[in-house]
Design an enzyme around this catalytic site. Sequence first.
Site, PDB file in Angstrom:
ATOM      1  N   ASP A  32       0.809  -1.221   0.000  1.00  0.00           N
ATOM      2  CA  ASP A  32       0.000   0.000   0.000  1.00  0.00           C
ATOM      3  C   ASP A  32       0.843   1.272   0.000  1.00  0.00           C
ATOM      4  O   ASP A  32       0.442   2.295   0.555  1.00  0.00           O
ATOM      5  CB  ASP A  32      -0.965   0.024   1.200  1.00  0.00           C
ATOM      6  CG  ASP A  32      -1.879  -1.178   1.209  1.00  0.00           C
ATOM      7  OD1 ASP A  32      -2.247  -1.640   0.114  1.00  0.00           O
ATOM      8  OD2 ASP A  32      -2.228  -1.653   2.303  1.00  0.00           O
ATOM      9  N   LYS A  89       1.908   2.029  -5.183  1.00  0.00           N
ATOM     10  CA  LYS A  89       2.430   1.438  -6.425  1.00  0.00           C
ATOM     11  C   LYS A  89       1.478   1.681  -7.591  1.00  0.00           C
ATOM     12  O   LYS A  89       1.901   1.942  -8.709  1.00  0.00           O
ATOM     13  CB  LYS A  89       2.650  -0.073  -6.253  1.00  0.00           C
ATOM     14  CG  LYS A  89       3.647  -0.410  -5.153  1.00  0.00           C
ATOM     15  CD  LYS A  89       3.717  -1.890  -4.905  1.00  0.00           C
ATOM     16  CE  LYS A  89       2.462  -2.475  -4.309  1.00  0.00           C
ATOM     17  NZ  LYS A  89       2.151  -2.042  -2.930  1.00  0.00           N
ATOM     18  N   GLY A 117      -4.546  -4.202  -3.740  1.00  0.00           N
ATOM     19  CA  GLY A 117      -5.540  -3.159  -3.986  1.00  0.00           C
ATOM     20  C   GLY A 117      -4.766  -1.924  -4.405  1.00  0.00           C
ATOM     21  O   GLY A 117      -4.084  -1.317  -3.583  1.00  0.00           O
ATOM     22  N   HIS A 118      -4.800  -1.600  -5.683  1.00  0.00           N
ATOM     23  CA  HIS A 118      -4.004  -0.486  -6.205  1.00  0.00           C
ATOM     24  C   HIS A 118      -4.927   0.657  -6.604  1.00  0.00           C
ATOM     25  O   HIS A 118      -5.768   0.512  -7.494  1.00  0.00           O
ATOM     26  CB  HIS A 118      -3.161  -0.953  -7.408  1.00  0.00           C
ATOM     27  CG  HIS A 118      -2.079  -1.919  -7.010  1.00  0.00           C
ATOM     28  ND1 HIS A 118      -1.134  -2.387  -7.886  1.00  0.00           N
ATOM     29  CD2 HIS A 118      -1.782  -2.481  -5.807  1.00  0.00           C
ATOM     30  CE1 HIS A 118      -0.308  -3.203  -7.233  1.00  0.00           C
ATOM     31  NE2 HIS A 118      -0.696  -3.286  -5.988  1.00  0.00           N
ATOM     32  N   THR A 126      -5.730 -11.788   3.495  1.00  0.00           N
ATOM     33  CA  THR A 126      -6.901 -11.168   2.878  1.00  0.00           C
ATOM     34  C   THR A 126      -8.010 -12.203   2.649  1.00  0.00           C
ATOM     35  O   THR A 126      -9.075 -11.846   2.156  1.00  0.00           O
ATOM     36  CB  THR A 126      -6.520 -10.540   1.528  1.00  0.00           C
ATOM     37  OG1 THR A 126      -5.972 -11.569   0.699  1.00  0.00           O
ATOM     38  CG2 THR A 126      -5.486  -9.423   1.699  1.00  0.00           C
ATOM     39  N   ARG A 185       2.268 -28.966  -7.355  1.00  0.00           N
ATOM     40  CA  ARG A 185       1.986 -29.487  -8.704  1.00  0.00           C
ATOM     41  C   ARG A 185       0.582 -30.059  -8.866  1.00  0.00           C
ATOM     42  O   ARG A 185       0.341 -30.920  -9.701  1.00  0.00           O
ATOM     43  CB  ARG A 185       3.070 -30.510  -9.115  1.00  0.00           C
ATOM     44  CG  ARG A 185       4.425 -29.826  -9.270  1.00  0.00           C
ATOM     45  CD  ARG A 185       5.576 -30.731  -8.971  1.00  0.00           C
ATOM     46  NE  ARG A 185       5.539 -31.144  -7.581  1.00  0.00           N
ATOM     47  CZ  ARG A 185       6.433 -31.951  -7.024  1.00  0.00           C
ATOM     48  NH1 ARG A 185       7.408 -32.435  -7.742  1.00  0.00           N
ATOM     49  NH2 ARG A 185       6.346 -32.277  -5.753  1.00  0.00           N
ATOM     50  N   GLN A 209       2.004  -5.971  -3.339  1.00  0.00           N
ATOM     51  CA  GLN A 209       2.505  -6.096  -1.955  1.00  0.00           C
ATOM     52  C   GLN A 209       3.790  -5.264  -1.773  1.00  0.00           C
ATOM     53  O   GLN A 209       3.964  -4.271  -2.454  1.00  0.00           O
ATOM     54  CB  GLN A 209       2.733  -7.570  -1.585  1.00  0.00           C
ATOM     55  CG  GLN A 209       1.451  -8.386  -1.435  1.00  0.00           C
ATOM     56  CD  GLN A 209       0.847  -8.871  -2.722  1.00  0.00           C
ATOM     57  OE1 GLN A 209       1.516  -9.496  -3.520  1.00  0.00           O
ATOM     58  NE2 GLN A 209      -0.428  -8.624  -2.933  1.00  0.00           N
TER      59      GLN A 209
HETATM   60  P1  GDP Z   1      -0.708   0.344  -3.543  1.00  0.00           P
HETATM   61  O1  GDP Z   1      -1.307  -0.921  -3.054  1.00  0.00           O
HETATM   62  O2  GDP Z   1       0.772   0.389  -3.321  1.00  0.00           O
HETATM   63  O3  GDP Z   1      -1.060   0.666  -4.964  1.00  0.00           O
HETATM   64  O4  GDP Z   1      -1.302   1.492  -2.635  1.00  0.00           O
HETATM   65  P2  GDP Z   1      -2.868   1.668  -2.215  1.00  0.00           P
HETATM   66  O5  GDP Z   1      -3.603   2.197  -3.374  1.00  0.00           O
HETATM   67  O6  GDP Z   1      -3.372   0.443  -1.554  1.00  0.00           O
HETATM   68  O7  GDP Z   1      -2.726   2.724  -1.043  1.00  0.00           O
HETATM   69  C1  GDP Z   1      -2.204   3.994  -1.272  1.00  0.00           C
HETATM   70  C2  GDP Z   1      -3.279   5.017  -0.875  1.00  0.00           C
HETATM   71  O8  GDP Z   1      -2.688   6.291  -0.794  1.00  0.00           O
HETATM   72  C3  GDP Z   1      -4.388   5.146  -1.895  1.00  0.00           C
HETATM   73  O9  GDP Z   1      -5.576   5.461  -1.222  1.00  0.00           O
HETATM   74  C4  GDP Z   1      -3.933   6.313  -2.771  1.00  0.00           C
HETATM   75  O10 GDP Z   1      -4.995   6.997  -3.404  1.00  0.00           O
HETATM   76  C5  GDP Z   1      -3.273   7.176  -1.743  1.00  0.00           C
HETATM   77  N1  GDP Z   1      -2.150   7.987  -2.211  1.00  0.00           N
HETATM   78  C6  GDP Z   1      -1.168   7.649  -3.100  1.00  0.00           C
HETATM   79  N2  GDP Z   1      -0.236   8.617  -3.140  1.00  0.00           N
HETATM   80  C7  GDP Z   1      -0.640   9.571  -2.284  1.00  0.00           C
HETATM   81  C8  GDP Z   1      -0.073  10.814  -1.849  1.00  0.00           C
HETATM   82  O11 GDP Z   1       1.002  11.222  -2.273  1.00  0.00           O
HETATM   83  N3  GDP Z   1      -0.768  11.515  -0.918  1.00  0.00           N
HETATM   84  C9  GDP Z   1      -1.952  11.089  -0.395  1.00  0.00           C
HETATM   85  N4  GDP Z   1      -2.556  11.848   0.504  1.00  0.00           N
HETATM   86  N5  GDP Z   1      -2.504   9.917  -0.771  1.00  0.00           N
HETATM   87  C10 GDP Z   1      -1.851   9.178  -1.687  1.00  0.00           C
HETATM   88  P1  IMO Z   2      -0.859  -4.119  -2.282  1.00  0.00           P
HETATM   89  O1  IMO Z   2      -0.409  -4.631  -3.630  1.00  0.00           O
HETATM   90  C1  IMO Z   2      -0.875  -4.633   2.030  1.00  0.00           C
HETATM   91  C2  IMO Z   2      -0.869  -8.740   3.547  1.00  0.00           C
HETATM   92  C3  IMO Z   2      -2.101  -9.195   4.275  1.00  0.00           C
HETATM   93  C4  IMO Z   2      -1.480 -10.179   5.253  1.00  0.00           C
HETATM   94  C5  IMO Z   2      -0.377 -10.818   4.433  1.00  0.00           C
HETATM   95  C6  IMO Z   2      -0.762 -12.157   3.803  1.00  0.00           C
HETATM   96  O2  IMO Z   2      -2.157  -3.418  -2.297  1.00  0.00           O
HETATM   97  O3  IMO Z   2       0.235  -3.360  -1.628  1.00  0.00           O
HETATM   98  P2  IMO Z   2      -2.333 -12.819   1.762  1.00  0.00           P
HETATM   99  O4  IMO Z   2      -3.793 -12.608   1.548  1.00  0.00           O
HETATM  100  O5  IMO Z   2      -1.481 -12.220   0.702  1.00  0.00           O
HETATM  101  O6  IMO Z   2      -1.966 -14.246   2.027  1.00  0.00           O
HETATM  102  O7  IMO Z   2      -2.013 -12.025   3.141  1.00  0.00           O
HETATM  103  O8  IMO Z   2      -0.064  -9.899   3.409  1.00  0.00           O
HETATM  104  N1  IMO Z   2      -1.106  -8.203   2.189  1.00  0.00           N
HETATM  105  C7  IMO Z   2      -1.056  -6.910   1.879  1.00  0.00           C
HETATM  106  N2  IMO Z   2      -0.883  -5.822   2.663  1.00  0.00           N
HETATM  107  N3  IMO Z   2      -0.988  -4.485   0.699  1.00  0.00           N
HETATM  108  C8  IMO Z   2      -1.138  -5.563  -0.108  1.00  0.00           C
HETATM  109  O9  IMO Z   2      -1.140  -5.475  -1.442  1.00  0.00           O
HETATM  110  C9  IMO Z   2      -1.221  -6.834   0.486  1.00  0.00           C
HETATM  111  N4  IMO Z   2      -1.394  -8.086   0.001  1.00  0.00           N
HETATM  112  C10 IMO Z   2      -1.303  -8.907   1.058  1.00  0.00           C
HETATM  113  O10 IMO Z   2      -2.735  -8.131   4.933  1.00  0.00           O
HETATM  114  O11 IMO Z   2      -0.862  -9.484   6.306  1.00  0.00           O
HETATM  115 MG    MG Z   3      -2.849  -1.571  -1.808  1.00  0.00          MG
END
Ligand code: GDP
Ligand code: IMO
Ligand code: MG
Length: 427
Positions: free
Chosen positions: A14, A17, A41-42, A129, A143, A223
């Site tokens: 999170d 990315k 979740g991107h 998750t 396998r 991740q």
């Molecule tokens: P990812 O999983 O690495 O793609 O990240 P997520 O989307 O799960 O979480 C990043 C969160 O931060 C999302 O809600 C984005 O909209 C938000 N976000 C990304 N960059 C920025 C930033 O520079 N500032 C703020 N305030 N929010 C951001």
């Molecule tokens: P993005 O791509 C944050 C965490 C879960 C748990 C561990 C194992 O959005 O950054 P899993 O379901 O993969 O077996 O869970 O990994 N986890 C993440 N935490 N961002 C993610 O993806 C994650 N994907 C898995 O919360 O701790």
């Molecule tokens: Mg995410």
Amino acid sequence: MKNRLVVVGTQWGDEGKGKITDYYASGADVVVRYQGGNNAGHTIAFDGQKFALQSIPSGIFNPHIKNIMANGMVVNPVSVVSELEALEARGVTDYKLFISDRAAVVMPYHSVLDGAAESLKGGKQIGTTKKGIGPAYADKFDRIGIRMGDLLDPDYFAVRLRDALEIKNRELEMFGCRTFSFDEIYGQYMELAGRIGKYICDTSVLINDEIEKGSKVLFEGAQGVMLCIDHGTYPYVTSSSPTASSVPLNAGIAPRYVDNVLGVCKAYTTRVGEGPFPTELDGEVADYIRERGHEYGTVTGRPRRVGWLDAVVLNHTRRVSGINYLALMLFDVLSGLDTVKICVAYELDGKRIETMPATIPQFQRCKPVYIELPGWKEDISGIKSFDELPQAAKNYVRKIEELTRTEVAVLSVGPDRLQTVTLKDIF
Ligand code: GDP
Ligand code: IMO
Ligand code: MG
């Protein structure tokens, strides 16, 4: 400037990315998701709209981009169909998608087994998750997994499914869970294959052809490296490797094709799920950061754990993932704090260490050693250049570069695509 860029999370996921992949996507020809599945979740925000993608690559909004779900992923066809339907309902209809015929399929029994295994762990849950990611990867390595290409051959899929159910239904019975009949899964998955079968192909050939043509290719990790099955805080990790080192295997390309590796890094740290987190905060500062950064899970809605930036973590992920640039994200969130801290080492059993211990008990005993820097009050969410930052914010960036020996190539000061400042052209 290089033609291939890997986007890797440097912390526990999170980090932003999705935002960074989307930011660079306008200059890309191909975007490749190379591991993980719909546990990711991107979030991508532009033109006043916000999208949350789980398994679809973040280049999907650009009609010219070839979006590839590579062989290293675990693909849940139900999720792919619902993500595509959600995109189409919002007007994203002109896209190019390719799914590897070698990618593992997430089956309905995987999420049931994921939940069952978690519930048996007493107080030691990983906090997955519950999307069945671990069980799907386990079957791949055992396998007995089913691959996306198998769905294109109804007879072979039937054989693979019968063989898998022979084992899986016994496991499910052992856990006291519901079992699955061949017919219910076969019918559902053949229907799903009818909908997404047209996307399934040999994506390694496709990516290699593009690379040889000189196309610009972005590799989008899911991740973060601290959740890596090999280099993360095992067992509190996911079941794949988000590192750039995994890209050649997970996308079917030569290691020499990996050029720049951009480590995506929050200006602080968050974690969802269980496991050690030395710089974790609670109280006022944690609440302040959580609310300003909207730190609630994209996939599960869980409040994220929040803490100070950790340079030991960043150096670990730099080493094991070959990171040579950083994207510093959510920088705007830190405005308003009197001081900000960065962890520069741990104290473990009275000794100062700057590397990551391998076992959880040791990691749990690590106490962060902090440096403290002056904070800044100004709202920086509208800045267009590094020069516009208050001096204290500039110092924070420079300190991170010094501690990690890595240049910050891009700064993010808000969720929107436009709230991004390039410091160096790397792609
Ligand atoms: P990812 O999983 O690495 O793609 O990240 P997520 O989307 O799960 O979480 C990043 C969160 O931060 C999302 O809600 C984005 O909209 C938000 N976000 C990304 N960059 C920025 C930033 O520079 N500032 C703020 N305030 N929010 C951001
Ligand atoms: P993005 O791509 C944050 C965490 C879960 C748990 C561990 C194992 O959005 O950054 P899993 O379901 O993969 O077996 O869970 O990994 N986890 C993440 N935490 N961002 C993610 O993806 C994650 N994907 C898995 O919360 O701790
Ligand atoms: Mg995410």
